[in-house]
Design a protein around this motif. Structure first.
Motif, PDB file in Angstrom:
ATOM      1  N   VAL A  41      -1.491  -4.582   7.731  1.00 19.94           N
ATOM      2  CA  VAL A  41      -0.832  -4.313   9.015  1.00 19.94           C
ATOM      3  C   VAL A  41       0.666  -4.144   8.806  1.00 19.94           C
ATOM      4  CG1 VAL A  41      -0.233  -5.361  11.246  1.00 19.94           C
ATOM      5  CG2 VAL A  41      -2.592  -5.412  10.439  1.00 19.94           C
ATOM      6  N   PHE A  42       1.275  -5.010   8.006  1.00 23.59           N
ATOM      7  CA  PHE A  42       2.711  -4.944   7.761  1.00 23.59           C
ATOM      8  C   PHE A  42       3.102  -3.636   7.074  1.00 23.59           C
ATOM      9  CE2 PHE A  42       6.342  -5.857   4.920  1.00 23.59           C
ATOM     10  CZ  PHE A  42       7.293  -6.155   5.889  1.00 23.59           C
ATOM     11  N   VAL A  43       2.404  -3.289   6.002  1.00 30.07           N
ATOM     12  CA  VAL A  43       2.733  -2.065   5.258  1.00 30.07           C
ATOM     13  C   VAL A  43       2.483  -0.831   6.133  1.00 30.07           C
ATOM     14  CG1 VAL A  43       2.093  -0.640   3.276  1.00 30.07           C
ATOM     15  CG2 VAL A  43       2.382  -3.092   2.993  1.00 30.07           C
ATOM     16  N   ALA A  44       1.373  -0.822   6.861  1.00 34.26           N
ATOM     17  CA  ALA A  44       1.089   0.319   7.729  1.00 34.26           C
ATOM     18  C   ALA A  44       2.143   0.445   8.835  1.00 34.26           C
ATOM     19  CB  ALA A  44      -0.308   0.191   8.333  1.00 34.26           C
ATOM     20  N   CYS A  69      -4.038  -3.963  -0.109  1.00 37.92           N
ATOM     21  CA  CYS A  69      -4.156  -5.037   0.883  1.00 37.92           C
ATOM     22  C   CYS A  69      -5.548  -5.048   1.506  1.00 37.92           C
ATOM     23  CB  CYS A  69      -3.089  -4.890   1.966  1.00 37.92           C
ATOM     24  SG  CYS A  69      -1.419  -5.260   1.398  1.00 37.92           S
ATOM     25  N   LEU A  70      -6.069  -3.878   1.831  1.00 34.37           N
ATOM     26  CA  LEU A  70      -7.413  -3.806   2.393  1.00 34.37           C
ATOM     27  C   LEU A  70      -8.474  -4.232   1.382  1.00 34.37           C
ATOM     28  CD1 LEU A  70      -7.150  -0.526   4.504  1.00 34.37           C
ATOM     29  CD2 LEU A  70      -7.225  -2.900   5.330  1.00 34.37           C
ATOM     30  N   ALA A  71      -8.243  -3.952   0.105  1.00 39.79           N
ATOM     31  CA  ALA A  71      -9.173  -4.412  -0.936  1.00 39.79           C
ATOM     32  C   ALA A  71      -9.220  -5.935  -0.975  1.00 39.79           C
ATOM     33  CB  ALA A  71      -8.768  -3.852  -2.296  1.00 39.79           C
ATOM     34  N   TRP A  72      -8.044  -6.588  -0.904  1.00 36.59           N
ATOM     35  CA  TRP A  72      -8.027  -8.055  -0.893  1.00 36.59           C
ATOM     36  C   TRP A  72      -8.676  -8.602   0.371  1.00 36.59           C
ATOM     37  CZ3 TRP A  72      -7.921 -10.642  -5.034  1.00 36.59           C
ATOM     38  CH2 TRP A  72      -7.183 -10.221  -6.128  1.00 36.59           C
ATOM     39  N   ALA A  73      -8.462  -7.952   1.498  1.00 36.53           N
ATOM     40  CA  ALA A  73      -9.104  -8.400   2.737  1.00 36.53           C
ATOM     41  C   ALA A  73     -10.622  -8.243   2.626  1.00 36.53           C
ATOM     42  CB  ALA A  73      -8.568  -7.601   3.922  1.00 36.53           C
ATOM     43  N   GLY A  74     -11.066  -7.128   2.086  1.00 37.12           N
ATOM     44  CA  GLY A  74     -12.500  -6.922   1.895  1.00 37.12           C
ATOM     45  C   GLY A  74     -13.097  -7.941   0.939  1.00 37.12           C
ATOM     46  N   TYR A  75     -12.380  -8.238  -0.120  1.00 35.77           N
ATOM     47  CA  TYR A  75     -12.823  -9.250  -1.084  1.00 35.77           C
ATOM     48  C   TYR A  75     -12.962 -10.610  -0.398  1.00 35.77           C
ATOM     49  CZ  TYR A  75     -12.314 -12.773  -4.740  1.00 35.77           C
ATOM     50  OH  TYR A  75     -12.467 -13.885  -5.525  1.00 35.77           O
TER      51      TYR A  75
END
Length: 165
Positions: A41-44, A69-75
């Motif tokens: 969210v921050f980077v976007a 960031c989305l990869a870590w959230a998915g993980y």
């Protein structure tokens, strides 16, 4: 083993090898999920709020950081949904995410420094250090998973399907 100690079944031994999700792993999974979502969210938000046209490499950097960031959230989300022993698959996935993110970030920084003509040595050194640490963690994760799967095979007498390390 003494007479007073109860004997454990193979299944109990397997469960003791690695529990489905210990409290500390659950905290790490929640941290990965929350930090990944917050980072995305921050980077976007930074990306979308930049005034004027941005150079291509800037779009690439924002896009890569958002994907990481989305990869870590998915993980983190995937890890929280697991109710079975993972046999260090979670560590292996995290190590791969770390290695890919480190290598891609290092490559991007090197490209930017070459285009600017400044600080190439420092960019190579720092990027190389991050990639080396990520690679060491990946090797360690592979070794841990292989050891757990080997022990599982010894306890059950079965062949394990899937990647063994």
């Amino acid at each position: 083993m003494t007479e007073e100690e109860p004997r454990l079944s193979a299944q109990e031994m397997i469960e003791r090898l690695e529990r489905s999700l210990s409290p500390s792993r659950r905290v790490r999974a929640v941290a990965a999920l929350v930090a990944g979502l917050a980072g995305a969210v921050f980077v976007a938000a930074l990306w979308w709020s930049e005034p004027g046209p941005l150079p291509g490499r800037t779009h690439l950097a924002f896009g890569l950081f958002t994907v990481f960031c989305l990869a870590w959230a998915g993980y983190g989300g995937w890890l929280l949904t697991r109710r079975v022993p993972l046999f260090a698959a979670d560590r292996l996935i995290a190590a791969w995410i770390g290695l890919i993110a480190s290598a891609a970030t290092a490559a991007l920084v090197v490209v930017v420094t070459v285009q600017r003509g400044t600080g190439l040595g420092l960019a190579l050194a720092v990027g190389g250090l991050f990639v080396a640490v990520a690679l060491a963690l990946l090797v360690r994760a592979h070794a841990r998973r292989a050891a757990l799967l080997r022990r599982l095979r010894e306890l059950t007498g079965e062949e394990i399907s899937g990647d063994e390390g």
